[in-house]
Scaffold this motif. Sequence first.
Motif, mmCIF file in Angstrom:
data_model
loop_
_atom_site.group_PDB
_atom_site.id
_atom_site.type_symbol
_atom_site.label_atom_id
_atom_site.label_comp_id
_atom_site.label_asym_id
_atom_site.label_seq_id
_atom_site.Cartn_x
_atom_site.Cartn_y
_atom_site.Cartn_z
ATOM 1 N N THR A 229 -42.214 13.480 -12.255
ATOM 2 C CA THR A 229 -42.069 12.313 -11.323
ATOM 3 C C THR A 229 -40.496 12.030 -11.329
ATOM 4 O O THR A 229 -39.844 12.429 -12.075
ATOM 5 N N GLY B 13 -40.783 9.727 -5.600
ATOM 6 C CA GLY B 13 -42.096 10.619 -5.608
ATOM 7 C C GLY B 13 -42.384 11.386 -6.617
ATOM 8 O O GLY B 13 -41.728 11.568 -7.621
ATOM 9 N N SER B 14 -43.635 12.142 -6.752
ATOM 10 C CA SER B 14 -43.813 13.001 -7.566
ATOM 11 C C SER B 14 -44.904 14.154 -7.426
ATOM 12 O O SER B 14 -45.197 14.248 -6.193
ATOM 13 N N VAL B 15 -44.782 15.318 -8.000
ATOM 14 C CA VAL B 15 -45.375 16.425 -7.848
ATOM 15 C C VAL B 15 -46.389 16.832 -8.816
ATOM 16 O O VAL B 15 -45.843 16.945 -9.965
ATOM 17 N N VAL C 165 -40.743 20.548 -7.208
ATOM 18 C CA VAL C 165 -40.479 20.394 -8.645
ATOM 19 C C VAL C 165 -38.958 20.595 -8.835
ATOM 20 O O VAL C 165 -38.492 19.744 -9.597
ATOM 21 N N ILE D 88 -37.267 17.582 -7.545
ATOM 22 C CA ILE D 88 -37.554 16.369 -8.817
ATOM 23 C C ILE D 88 -36.464 16.603 -10.083
ATOM 24 O O ILE D 88 -35.985 15.619 -10.384
ATOM 25 N N ASN E 54 -33.761 13.796 -11.029
ATOM 26 C CA ASN E 54 -33.763 13.039 -12.216
ATOM 27 C C ASN E 54 -32.095 13.267 -13.011
ATOM 28 O O ASN E 54 -32.100 12.240 -13.665
#
Lengths: 342, 218
Positions: A304, A308-310, B77, B80, B84
């Motif tokens: 996350t 958004g997230s996967v 992924v 993300i 982060n």
Amino acid sequence: MVKPNSNFITVSSQNSCSTFKGIAGSVQCNPALFPFMDLATLQFQSIGKAEGDSVDAGRKLIFDPISKEFLESLFSENSLISFNFDSNINFYTNYFLVTYSPYYLIGDVYILNPAFPEISMFLNKQSSLKMTSGYDLSEYTPFEGDIFSVGMSLFRRSREVFAGSILLTDFAQDDDGIVEFEDKSELGTDIGFFYESSSSFLSPKISLQAKNLFTLSKVNNSRLDSSSDLETFLIFEPYSQLGLGSSYLSSFGEIYVGMEFPFDGVFESIYIDYISGSINYSLNSFMGTIGISKYFKTLGLYFTSDLGSVGIIYSNENELAGKNIDHLETQNSIYIQLDIKL
Amino acid sequence: MKIIILTLSILFSLNSSFGKEKLRSYKFFKKHALSEKPKYRYNEYEGIISGASALLIGNVGYFTTDSKSMKLTYSLVQTIGFLNIGKGVYDFYRPQVYAEQYKLLRGYKKSSKANTVEYFSHGIIKNIALEDRAKRLSVLYTSSLLAGQYLLNIIGDKLRGDENSQLNNIYYFLAGVNTVAAAYSYFSRSIYEEHYYSVTPVIIPSSKIIGLQASFQF
């Protein structure tokens, strides 16, 4: 199995997440977890099978006209097609959560005997609107530090359903008229309770839920018991769940363990084969879940960020489990959840 | 006469209560500004561990799957993971606004020689400059790493002989956009940042090599 209003945690834990207080998306497991969820104002979310033999076939079954050629090509390699997909738009406020689901799809098709092809189908197209709210009543617990909450969802859903068996030979006369969807619209409610004890460092938790109360959907028991028919259950009809759980917080992350016991009606008879358990591990922006039940094994990874997230869920499942047939077909699938937060 | 006394006494009482209020505000701020707590943390490496797990799983998954939809998912992924990292960079560089402002007030209390307006202006500019810099560095790191990752995806696919022109076109585009964003964030310092670091050269004050200074200072 993707149930209505699913997300990463419900699918990866096989719905044994009703005690996962504060875990992203767990309010869809149990409305009583509403007071403990993280607020994201608006969230667009989709989850469904993305990889596996059934994906393209399942999509076509639901959206395209079903012809004899298509069905024949479908079963040239597999005798079972199982496809499901769910999409949700969640609007969060401090007092309630509104979930609009434009599409919830199930396409389960099974061919019984390739020599005399009889096809059993369960097809479902659905849109729904649901409002969820809950209240933290911890101040009324007998012991200091214990947590108690209640929650409730009200929903309306419009379904187009086909459940039945057809003979491939029937298609010769009339190609279009064989699979006719039946329209069903209904109102319903889910009620949930959650209690967490602070008596031990393992924070034991219990939850009680009754789902789909006051809906008219019923499970067709003759289809359920028959080895030649596909029938879904624990999705649309009134059912209830007892959840037990525990959690442990350490500097390495947080671990939740949960078990779910599903019952027919309001705690009438237990579905022994569908008891499920799960372990969830979360640290910062990463979450991993293992879900186990007699016929399903799942491993989920969730990443996350602020935007958004996967979620990726690897699943080994046996959709025909419980049917009295000679060969049980196991499928490996991958489910993907994507969501965008605004 | 009575009216004058009454007015004076009201003024006096107002003044004194105002004074008390001021003192209380300072004490209140002192108490709370220093206790500005970040979000709950499991351990100090949790950001690195969870970010690294996203990058590991994103890359291992990407270079082992043959499916187009799964490749797209694994590259999300990876994205993300880098978003982060960018957030971690921002958290590392951003000013603790309340604590910084309290330090400013305390500094003023201790030194009576300071030119008040100049002193506070400098402090406020410092806060804005640090915030701007944190945001800029966050974009710089995220975009350059993402551009690198997308190029790596293209190269990896080519090495595996798995050339999917549609996917590769998307990666070329995203790598391009991120390179532009990285370059822009490298050069586009805000006026506050420019001003603050021109007055307070913090990194290598005596360096004669301006280029080196810029590269260290970003």
